[in-house]
Design a protein around this motif. Sequence first.
Motif, PDB file in Angstrom:
ATOM      1  N   VAL A  69       0.921  -1.208   0.032  1.00  0.00           N
ATOM      2  CA  VAL A  69      -0.139  -0.075  -0.061  1.00  0.00           C
ATOM      3  C   VAL A  69       1.073   1.492   0.002  1.00  0.00           C
ATOM      4  CG1 VAL A  69      -1.817   1.244   1.226  1.00  0.00           C
ATOM      5  CG2 VAL A  69      -1.633  -1.138   1.233  1.00  0.00           C
ATOM      6  N   ALA A  82       1.920   0.282   4.250  1.00  0.00           N
ATOM      7  CA  ALA A  82       1.710  -1.318   4.726  1.00  0.00           C
ATOM      8  C   ALA A  82       2.016  -2.399   3.458  1.00  0.00           C
ATOM      9  CB  ALA A  82       0.499  -1.384   5.188  1.00  0.00           C
ATOM     10  N   PHE A 121      -8.406  -4.380   1.691  1.00  0.00           N
ATOM     11  CA  PHE A 121      -7.876  -3.053   1.252  1.00  0.00           C
ATOM     12  C   PHE A 121      -9.069  -2.564   0.421  1.00  0.00           C
ATOM     13  CE2 PHE A 121      -6.372  -4.381  -2.893  1.00  0.00           C
ATOM     14  CZ  PHE A 121      -5.980  -5.566  -2.684  1.00  0.00           C
ATOM     15  N   GLY A 122      -9.110  -1.284   0.198  1.00  0.00           N
ATOM     16  CA  GLY A 122     -10.010  -0.689  -0.734  1.00  0.00           C
ATOM     17  C   GLY A 122     -11.324  -0.451   0.206  1.00  0.00           C
ATOM     18  N   GLU A 123     -11.293  -0.701   1.376  1.00  0.00           N
ATOM     19  CA  GLU A 123     -12.524  -0.558   2.362  1.00  0.00           C
ATOM     20  C   GLU A 123     -12.961   1.079   2.450  1.00  0.00           C
ATOM     21  OE1 GLU A 123      -9.719  -1.147   3.592  1.00  0.00           O
ATOM     22  OE2 GLU A 123      -9.485   0.592   4.977  1.00  0.00           O
ATOM     23  N   MET A 124     -12.042   1.757   2.424  1.00  0.00           N
ATOM     24  CA  MET A 124     -12.355   3.060   2.278  1.00  0.00           C
ATOM     25  C   MET A 124     -13.122   3.871   1.495  1.00  0.00           C
ATOM     26  SD  MET A 124      -8.868   4.415   4.488  1.00  0.00           S
ATOM     27  CE  MET A 124      -9.492   5.893   4.965  1.00  0.00           C
ATOM     28  N   GLY A 125     -12.686   3.382  -0.095  1.00  0.00           N
ATOM     29  CA  GLY A 125     -13.287   3.729  -1.085  1.00  0.00           C
ATOM     30  C   GLY A 125     -14.756   3.089  -1.030  1.00  0.00           C
ATOM     31  N   ARG A 173      -9.517   7.250  -3.666  1.00  0.00           N
ATOM     32  CA  ARG A 173      -8.856   6.148  -3.148  1.00  0.00           C
ATOM     33  C   ARG A 173      -7.698   6.884  -2.358  1.00  0.00           C
ATOM     34  NH1 ARG A 173     -11.419   1.419  -2.792  1.00  0.00           N
ATOM     35  NH2 ARG A 173     -11.908   0.590  -4.831  1.00  0.00           N
ATOM     36  N   VAL A 174      -7.306   6.574  -0.924  1.00  0.00           N
ATOM     37  CA  VAL A 174      -6.348   7.339  -0.155  1.00  0.00           C
ATOM     38  C   VAL A 174      -4.839   6.742  -0.478  1.00  0.00           C
ATOM     39  CG1 VAL A 174      -7.955   7.964   1.571  1.00  0.00           C
ATOM     40  CG2 VAL A 174      -6.602   6.144   1.876  1.00  0.00           C
ATOM     41  N   ALA A 175      -4.777   5.640  -1.229  1.00  0.00           N
ATOM     42  CA  ALA A 175      -3.533   5.153  -1.537  1.00  0.00           C
ATOM     43  C   ALA A 175      -3.534   4.352  -2.815  1.00  0.00           C
ATOM     44  CB  ALA A 175      -3.019   4.405  -0.287  1.00  0.00           C
ATOM     45  N   ARG A 219      -8.687   1.369  10.173  1.00  0.00           N
ATOM     46  CA  ARG A 219      -7.802   2.082   8.991  1.00  0.00           C
ATOM     47  C   ARG A 219      -7.796   3.592   9.154  1.00  0.00           C
ATOM     48  NH1 ARG A 219      -7.267  -1.831   4.822  1.00  0.00           N
ATOM     49  NH2 ARG A 219      -5.801  -3.427   6.141  1.00  0.00           N
ATOM     50  N   ASP A 265      -5.709   4.713  12.074  1.00  0.00           N
ATOM     51  CA  ASP A 265      -4.331   4.738  11.650  1.00  0.00           C
ATOM     52  C   ASP A 265      -3.987   5.799  10.781  1.00  0.00           C
ATOM     53  OD1 ASP A 265      -1.832   3.175  11.697  1.00  0.00           O
ATOM     54  OD2 ASP A 265      -2.101   2.881   9.640  1.00  0.00           O
ATOM     55  N   ASN A 266      -4.790   6.219   9.895  1.00  0.00           N
ATOM     56  CA  ASN A 266      -4.392   7.271   9.058  1.00  0.00           C
ATOM     57  C   ASN A 266      -4.423   8.573   9.626  1.00  0.00           C
ATOM     58  OD1 ASN A 266      -3.893   6.376   6.297  1.00  0.00           O
ATOM     59  ND2 ASN A 266      -5.781   5.359   6.401  1.00  0.00           N
ATOM     60  N   ARG A 316      -1.540   9.037  11.950  1.00  0.00           N
ATOM     61  CA  ARG A 316      -0.150   9.216  11.059  1.00  0.00           C
ATOM     62  C   ARG A 316      -0.196  10.558  10.519  1.00  0.00           C
ATOM     63  NH1 ARG A 316       2.134   4.830   7.738  1.00  0.00           N
ATOM     64  NH2 ARG A 316       1.340   2.705   8.540  1.00  0.00           N
TER      65      ARG A 316
HETATM   66  P1  CMP Z   1      -8.953   2.886  -0.219  1.00  0.00           P
HETATM   67  O1  CMP Z   1      -8.823   4.278  -0.028  1.00  0.00           O
HETATM   68  O2  CMP Z   1     -10.518   2.691  -0.870  1.00  0.00           O
HETATM   69  O3  CMP Z   1      -7.942   2.617  -1.326  1.00  0.00           O
HETATM   70  C1  CMP Z   1      -6.673   2.485  -1.049  1.00  0.00           C
HETATM   71  C2  CMP Z   1      -6.662   1.593   0.390  1.00  0.00           C
HETATM   72  O4  CMP Z   1      -5.212   1.436   0.974  1.00  0.00           O
HETATM   73  C3  CMP Z   1      -7.555   1.990   1.409  1.00  0.00           C
HETATM   74  O5  CMP Z   1      -9.110   2.144   0.946  1.00  0.00           O
HETATM   75  C4  CMP Z   1      -7.189   0.944   2.425  1.00  0.00           C
HETATM   76  O6  CMP Z   1      -7.849  -0.058   2.295  1.00  0.00           O
HETATM   77  C5  CMP Z   1      -5.604   0.939   2.449  1.00  0.00           C
HETATM   78  N1  CMP Z   1      -4.891   1.762   3.124  1.00  0.00           N
HETATM   79  C6  CMP Z   1      -5.226   3.081   3.460  1.00  0.00           C
HETATM   80  N2  CMP Z   1      -4.023   3.443   4.332  1.00  0.00           N
HETATM   81  C7  CMP Z   1      -3.515   2.449   5.057  1.00  0.00           C
HETATM   82  C8  CMP Z   1      -2.599   2.221   6.119  1.00  0.00           C
HETATM   83  N3  CMP Z   1      -2.448   3.182   6.760  1.00  0.00           N
HETATM   84  N4  CMP Z   1      -2.312   0.994   6.303  1.00  0.00           N
HETATM   85  C9  CMP Z   1      -2.719  -0.018   5.545  1.00  0.00           C
HETATM   86  N5  CMP Z   1      -3.603  -0.106   4.517  1.00  0.00           N
HETATM   87  C10 CMP Z   1      -4.125   1.196   4.172  1.00  0.00           C
END
Ligand code: CMP
Length: 402
Positions: free
Chosen positions: A178, A191, A199-203, A210-212, A251, A254-255, A258
């Motif tokens: 990631v 990560a 992963f991708g649960e935020m979207g 997507r944040v990453a 998650r 965590d973000n 950070r």
């Molecule tokens: P999403 O934003 O949909 O797509 C990118 C994904 O990266 C995000 O969801 C998370 O699933 C994953 N992600 C974002 N930040 C972190 C993190 N700090 N640690 C692990 N996975 C992350």
Amino acid sequence: MATSPLELPQLVQQHKDSAAAHILQGRPEQALADFRKVLELDPKDTVARLRVAELLVQTGLRQDAVREYQQLAFLYAAVGQTLQAIASCKIILAIDPSHQATLENLANLCAKQSHREHSDTGAQARASTPLFSELPRDVFIALLGVLKMHRVRGGERIITEGERGTSMFILVQGTVRVVHTPDNGPERTLAELGEGAFFGEMGLMSDAPRVASVVATRDCTLLEVTREALDRLGGRYPEIELVMQRFYKDRMLDNLVRSNPLFQPLSAEEKQFLIERFETRGVEAGTVLLQQGQRSQAFYLLLRGRCAVVHEDPKGGERPYPDMTEGAIFGEISLMLDLRVTATVRALTPCVLLMLDPETFRERVLPNPGVRRMLMRITRERLDRTTALLAEGAEVQDFFLL
Ligand code: CMP
């Protein structure tokens, strides 16, 4: 003549090497024969059985392949590799959508899974496949029906930061990285994820970009859950939504931690409490987040993107403050002092924001002495900047910066 236990590993390896050579030279039938020999020697070798099943599909022997995948599903389930078992069942359904036996297998696998949850090894099973092991049996089956399976090669990008995406992925096999590239810096690894991770649960859970980015570091097998599928199931199975929410919030926490040191003085319980109240919002470039002269509706943290901050003077001119970049907070001064804001904040790029309602901010964030100290420092810096700007001739007004 029976093979002695000492010779077995060498013989297995010889056949595997020979099969690999046949595959490289484009001889799938010979490779299949070698892998079948491996299975005669060791029927529990799941890697060899997987190869046999794949080669059977490749050589057109689809019904034989289905039988091998069924065996595989049971072998995986027996050793607690639930995701691999599910993936095998998904392949069977792809080969033969009418395969009734597969649904029975799925139900049995689920029953074993929920049994395991109540045993001593439950914690381990949960750790390796968190999403699936937390769902009740009927919900689990419903979810299985809507999962899509994908295979990607090492090096391929699965998710691209900044894009809109409304599905989440579960890693059955392989590894991913990631990564996030801040607007003013080099790429950072957030990560490395392996089997059972998602992963991708935020979207999926928010409407934010997507944040990453997520890149396969080895060949991967993935299961995808789309928003559409969840919506179809969500009404009947609210547990799915609840489990996803929990992972999503973890998650997010965590973000959050950070991205800005402001939250570090808070205890684990306080952070957890806040994360339940923070909302994620995705906005397009050009969206006005704070309007000069109005009251702030929220405390904002800029998780991704860049915002312009401008002081609008009554004659129609604009004076810029430095842009807000990742990790910036705003809206805090007007919330602390209950005043209107003196600057307009506008998204310059698509942004992802975390927003906290004013009451929670006042009651749960402000009272912490460490947080308060940091906020006072930020406030002072911002006020000094405003004072300097006003000293240059901008008209003084009766409300405060941000
Ligand atoms: P999403 O934003 O949909 O797509 C990118 C994904 O990266 C995000 O969801 C998370 O699933 C994953 N992600 C974002 N930040 C972190 C993190 N700090 N640690 C692990 N996975 C992350």
